[in-house]
Scaffold this motif. Structure first.
Motif, short mmCIF file in Angstrom:
data_model
loop_
_atom_site.label_atom_id
_atom_site.label_comp_id
_atom_site.label_asym_id
_atom_site.label_seq_id
_atom_site.Cartn_x
_atom_site.Cartn_y
_atom_site.Cartn_z
N GLU A 21 -8.16 1.11 -4.41
CA GLU A 21 -9.13 1.59 -3.42
C GLU A 21 -8.95 0.86 -2.08
N LYS A 22 -8.68 -0.43 -2.13
CA LYS A 22 -8.46 -1.19 -0.89
C LYS A 22 -7.20 -0.68 -0.17
N HIS A 37 -7.95 2.56 1.49
CA HIS A 37 -8.79 2.29 2.67
C HIS A 37 -7.93 1.87 3.86
N TYR A 41 -12.61 8.93 -5.23
CA TYR A 41 -12.40 8.67 -6.65
C TYR A 41 -13.54 9.32 -7.43
N ARG A 51 -6.22 9.03 -12.67
CA ARG A 51 -6.13 7.61 -12.33
C ARG A 51 -5.08 6.88 -13.16
N ASP A 89 0.83 -1.21 0.00
CA ASP A 89 0.00 0.00 0.00
C ASP A 89 0.86 1.26 0.00
N ASN A 145 -9.15 -2.42 -14.56
CA ASN A 145 -10.34 -2.80 -13.79
C ASN A 145 -9.98 -3.48 -12.47
N THR A 146 -9.07 -4.44 -12.53
CA THR A 146 -8.65 -5.15 -11.32
C THR A 146 -7.87 -4.24 -10.39
N GLN A 147 -6.93 -3.49 -10.95
CA GLN A 147 -6.06 -2.65 -10.13
C GLN A 147 -6.78 -1.45 -9.53
N GLN A 148 -7.87 -1.02 -10.17
CA GLN A 148 -8.66 0.06 -9.58
C GLN A 148 -9.22 -0.36 -8.22
N LYS A 149 -9.72 -1.58 -8.15
CA LYS A 149 -10.25 -2.09 -6.88
C LYS A 149 -9.14 -2.26 -5.85
N GLU A 150 -7.97 -2.76 -6.29
CA GLU A 150 -6.84 -2.93 -5.38
C GLU A 150 -6.35 -1.59 -4.87
#
Length: 358
Positions: A182-183, A186, A216, A162, A132, A175-180
């Motif tokens: 955000e995690k 967080h 975002y 982005r 992170d 698509n996958t890395q966008q979620k990663e």
């Protein structure tokens, strides 16, 4: 002649990078013993004749080709666009988990008792990991750019397209890395910090995080991340001399332990050529939640890979103690400088030799 010298220095660099640190003082009385692949190389004294550069057969499994290719290939990973920066005071203390799913608090106190840190997370969340932290390294680089330009005081809230942050962090599946991503943001927000590091007077009260907030925004013509750093982290980043450049190859490391070793070496070596740490010291600095024997096993495996950017690492045993030895890799820029210095030295010697007074 320049091509010949370049090849020679490349071979010397590769040999030095692989050299056993325990053998450094075991030199012959008549001088330093060079490896065979250097001694057997004939010298081309015909400078006037231009020869076509010899093509290296990448399929040829010889020691010579491996030595040369190691030096030539490594810098291809190291082509930074906007230099990322890490925070010097946080690079060799355990503020981050080495894994992505740690909930157990990190508790650290230096041997002299002056540096204390407790890192915890809110219930049902994980502690921010060293993976992170890539986001903070990138943001710190953006703030350093603003400071270098002297155009304005850097804002505590940084807005980044982005695609720019994903590209910088070597994340190619949007698509996958966008979620990663955000995690990761967080976890950086939900991690609680209580430390005396860069907080000796207790100005920053406990339970602050690395970032205060993030969001975002996605529209037809705009996709961007907005990140607000915590006051503690922002003040450290803006302090003069607090940041160190990070090699772009750092973002390609997929092992948390390798990331930790690179950050430790980057902080402690500075402009020195080499450094060593006992494995117990590295264990303490890492904040690992593994048992020591498991950490030692993983560390030995990582050292055998020896693929950190900028630094070569070796496993060294001295008596009953085991150390990890770090040495700065000799890259293409340094080799070119050596060639240039060698040529200048030869030219000066020639002029002195042919001077009328001689």
């Amino acid at each position: 002649m320049r091509k010949f010298l370049g090849t020679m220095f490349e071979r010397i660099a590769a040999w030095l990078n692989k050299r056993d640190p325990q053998q450094e003082n075991m030199e012959k009385k008549d001088g330093i013993s060079l490896p065979l692949f250097l001694e057997e190389t004939p010298v081309d004294t015909d400078v006037k004749k231009e020869k076509k550069p010899k093509q290296i057969d990448r399929k040829q499994d010889t020691k010579d080709s491996k030595e040369i290719l190691q030096v030539q290939i490594l810098p291809q990973k190291i082509v930074p666009t906007c230099p990322a920066r890490d925070i010097m005071n946080l690079m060799d203390s355990p503020f981050l988990a080495l894994s992505k799913n740690r909930k157990k608090p990190i508790v650290y106190e230096s041997q002299d008792g002056t540096r204390k840190t407790i890192i915890s997370c809110h219930s049902n969340h994980y502690i921010a990991s060293i993976y992170d932290w890539d986001i903070i390294v990138f943001v710190a680089g953006k703030i350093q750019e603003i400071l270098n330009n002297l155009s304005d005081i850097p804002p505590r809230t940084i807005t980044i397209p982005r695609h720019e942050i994903l590209k910088a962090l070597h994340k190619h599946n949007v698509n996958t890395q966008q979620k990663e991503l955000e995690k990761s943001l967080h976890r950086l927000k939900r991690t609680a910090i209580d430390t005396t590091i860069c907080n000796e007077e207790g100005r920053y009260k406990s339970d602050f995080g690395f970032i205060d907030s993030w969001e975002y925004t996605e529209r037809k013509d705009k996709k961007e991340m907005k990140i607000t750093l915590s006051q503690w982290l922002y003040d450290i980043i803006c302090t003069k001399g607090s940041l160190l450049k990070v090699n772009n190859g750092y973002f390609e490391l997929t092992s948390g332990l390798k990331k930790f070793l690179y950050r430790t070496a980057r902080k402690c070596l500075g402009h020195q050529e080499s450094w060593e740490f006992s494995i117990k010291t590295l264990y303490e600095k890492s904040g690992s939640e593994q048992e020591f024997k498991n950490f030692k096993s993983d560390l030995k495996s990582v050292v055998s890979d020896d693929d950190l950017p900028e630094y070569t690492i070796k496993w060294v045993i001295k008596g009953k103690k085991t150390y990890v030895f770090f040495r700065r890799r000799l890259g293409i820029d340094e080799i070119n400088n050596l060639v240039e210095e060698f040529e200048i030295s030869n030219e000066m010697e020639r002029l002195i030799h042919h001077h009328p007074s001689n």
